[in-house]
Design a protein around this motif. Sequence first.
Motif, mmCIF file in Angstrom:
data_model
loop_
_atom_site.group_PDB
_atom_site.id
_atom_site.type_symbol
_atom_site.label_atom_id
_atom_site.label_comp_id
_atom_site.label_asym_id
_atom_site.label_seq_id
_atom_site.Cartn_x
_atom_site.Cartn_y
_atom_site.Cartn_z
ATOM 1 N N LEU A 79 22.088 31.944 14.302
ATOM 2 C CA LEU A 79 23.135 31.925 13.458
ATOM 3 C C LEU A 79 23.418 33.425 12.807
ATOM 4 N N GLY A 80 24.756 33.857 12.927
ATOM 5 C CA GLY A 80 25.676 34.882 12.574
ATOM 6 C C GLY A 80 25.514 35.691 13.938
ATOM 7 N N ARG A 81 24.174 35.523 14.880
ATOM 8 C CA ARG A 81 24.579 36.265 16.547
ATOM 9 C C ARG A 81 25.564 35.889 17.081
ATOM 10 N N GLY A 82 26.440 37.130 17.429
ATOM 11 C CA GLY A 82 27.153 36.295 18.678
ATOM 12 C C GLY A 82 28.500 35.413 17.847
ATOM 13 N N VAL A 83 29.432 35.232 19.382
ATOM 14 C CA VAL A 83 30.250 34.738 18.822
ATOM 15 C C VAL A 83 29.880 32.958 18.298
ATOM 16 N N CYS A 84 29.223 32.608 19.261
ATOM 17 C CA CYS A 84 28.719 30.813 18.183
ATOM 18 C C CYS A 84 27.395 31.548 17.508
ATOM 19 N N GLY A 85 26.845 31.997 17.107
ATOM 20 C CA GLY A 85 25.552 32.049 15.660
ATOM 21 C C GLY A 85 27.301 32.451 15.188
ATOM 22 N N THR A 86 28.399 32.737 14.772
ATOM 23 C CA THR A 86 29.371 33.203 14.147
ATOM 24 C C THR A 86 29.958 32.117 13.853
ATOM 25 N N ALA A 87 30.644 31.571 14.712
ATOM 26 C CA ALA A 87 31.452 30.486 14.280
ATOM 27 C C ALA A 87 30.551 29.559 13.005
ATOM 28 N N ALA A 88 28.956 29.369 13.457
ATOM 29 C CA ALA A 88 28.263 28.351 13.105
ATOM 30 C C ALA A 88 28.705 28.584 11.872
ATOM 31 N N GLN A 89 27.877 29.928 11.425
ATOM 32 C CA GLN A 89 27.557 31.025 10.815
ATOM 33 C C GLN A 89 28.811 30.674 9.240
ATOM 34 N N SER A 90 29.492 31.257 9.797
ATOM 35 C CA SER A 90 31.381 30.649 8.767
ATOM 36 C C SER A 90 31.637 29.731 8.594
ATOM 37 N N GLY A 91 31.517 28.597 9.572
ATOM 38 C CA GLY A 91 32.701 27.512 9.480
ATOM 39 C C GLY A 91 33.630 28.067 10.020
ATOM 40 N N LYS A 92 34.046 28.523 10.216
ATOM 41 C CA LYS A 92 35.041 29.130 11.084
ATOM 42 C C LYS A 92 35.683 29.975 12.512
ATOM 43 N N ILE A 93 36.825 28.609 12.687
ATOM 44 C CA ILE A 93 37.017 28.749 14.910
ATOM 45 C C ILE A 93 36.874 30.356 14.842
ATOM 46 N N GLN A 94 36.196 31.035 16.103
ATOM 47 C CA GLN A 94 36.625 31.986 16.351
ATOM 48 C C GLN A 94 37.018 31.750 17.576
ATOM 49 N N ARG A 95 37.885 33.317 18.369
ATOM 50 C CA ARG A 95 39.110 32.805 19.375
ATOM 51 C C ARG A 95 38.910 34.498 19.510
ATOM 52 N N VAL A 96 38.027 34.906 21.283
ATOM 53 C CA VAL A 96 37.670 36.189 21.046
ATOM 54 C C VAL A 96 38.682 36.554 22.566
ATOM 55 N N ASP A 97 39.228 37.555 22.580
ATOM 56 C CA ASP A 97 39.921 37.945 23.236
ATOM 57 C C ASP A 97 39.690 38.516 24.318
ATOM 58 N N ALA A 107 25.502 37.765 26.147
ATOM 59 C CA ALA A 107 26.356 37.567 27.496
ATOM 60 C C ALA A 107 25.699 37.045 28.022
ATOM 61 N N CYS A 108 25.352 35.668 28.080
ATOM 62 C CA CYS A 108 25.039 34.083 28.357
ATOM 63 C C CYS A 108 25.378 34.491 30.484
ATOM 64 N N ASP A 109 26.878 34.868 30.324
ATOM 65 C CA ASP A 109 27.288 34.817 31.676
ATOM 66 C C ASP A 109 28.220 36.221 31.561
ATOM 67 N N ALA A 110 27.887 37.065 33.200
ATOM 68 C CA ALA A 110 28.124 38.080 32.906
ATOM 69 C C ALA A 110 29.883 38.287 33.675
ATOM 70 N N ALA A 111 30.569 36.986 34.102
ATOM 71 C CA ALA A 111 31.217 36.866 34.358
ATOM 72 C C ALA A 111 32.313 36.398 32.631
ATOM 73 N N SER A 112 32.212 35.952 31.913
ATOM 74 C CA SER A 112 33.107 35.630 31.276
ATOM 75 C C SER A 112 34.084 37.225 30.019
ATOM 76 N N ARG A 113 34.722 37.108 30.162
ATOM 77 C CA ARG A 113 35.320 37.801 29.341
ATOM 78 C C ARG A 113 36.065 37.777 28.189
ATOM 79 N N SER A 114 36.365 36.095 28.215
ATOM 80 C CA SER A 114 37.215 36.037 26.927
ATOM 81 C C SER A 114 36.663 34.561 26.092
ATOM 82 N N GLU A 115 36.325 34.162 24.827
ATOM 83 C CA GLU A 115 35.438 33.062 24.029
ATOM 84 C C GLU A 115 36.579 32.170 23.268
ATOM 85 N N LEU A 116 36.167 30.832 23.072
ATOM 86 C CA LEU A 116 36.541 30.780 21.514
ATOM 87 C C LEU A 116 35.591 29.108 21.602
#
Length: 160
Positions: A79-97, A107-116
């Motif tokens: 919780l609190g780590r990366g985009v997923c952990g931040t969303a889980a801890q904050s309870g807020k949607i994370q949209r990262v360009d 970086a689970c997949d080096a090809a990823s550039r954006s995430e929701l």
Amino acid sequence: MFAATTLSGTKPEQYRQLADQARALLHGERDRIANAANLSALVYHALPALNWVGFYFYDGKELVVGPFQGQPACVRIALGRGVCGTAAQSGKIQRVDDVNAFADHIACDAASRSELVVPLFLGDQLLGVFDLDSPEPARFDADDEAGLAALAALYLESIG
């Protein structure tokens, strides 16, 4: 057998069509794993420019990978780590360009550039997150955020 149909119209219209498909796919099934697996597959194959769609479930301590479509994933996220952990801890949607500009991105997949990432709560209890990655920078916009939040709500309704 379920067959997805091609989406058409504006992006909000496409998300309404996708929600109708999701509703039909999840109808009558209460199992969280089965519904997460089918929703991941539906979204992965319906929306363009995605390289990962799936769920992480909270086990009371951390997020653990659940059903997904895409390359193999990180298994555990604090919780609190990366985009997923931040969303889980904050309870807020994370949209990262640009995930490379996100502090503490994992970086689970080096090809990823954006995430929701949409946090999943049943009442006030954290269930996990619904995570989507794209190889395109700034792939997700406000329409995607609203549409994917609606799909996450359908998922929660199906298991709740």
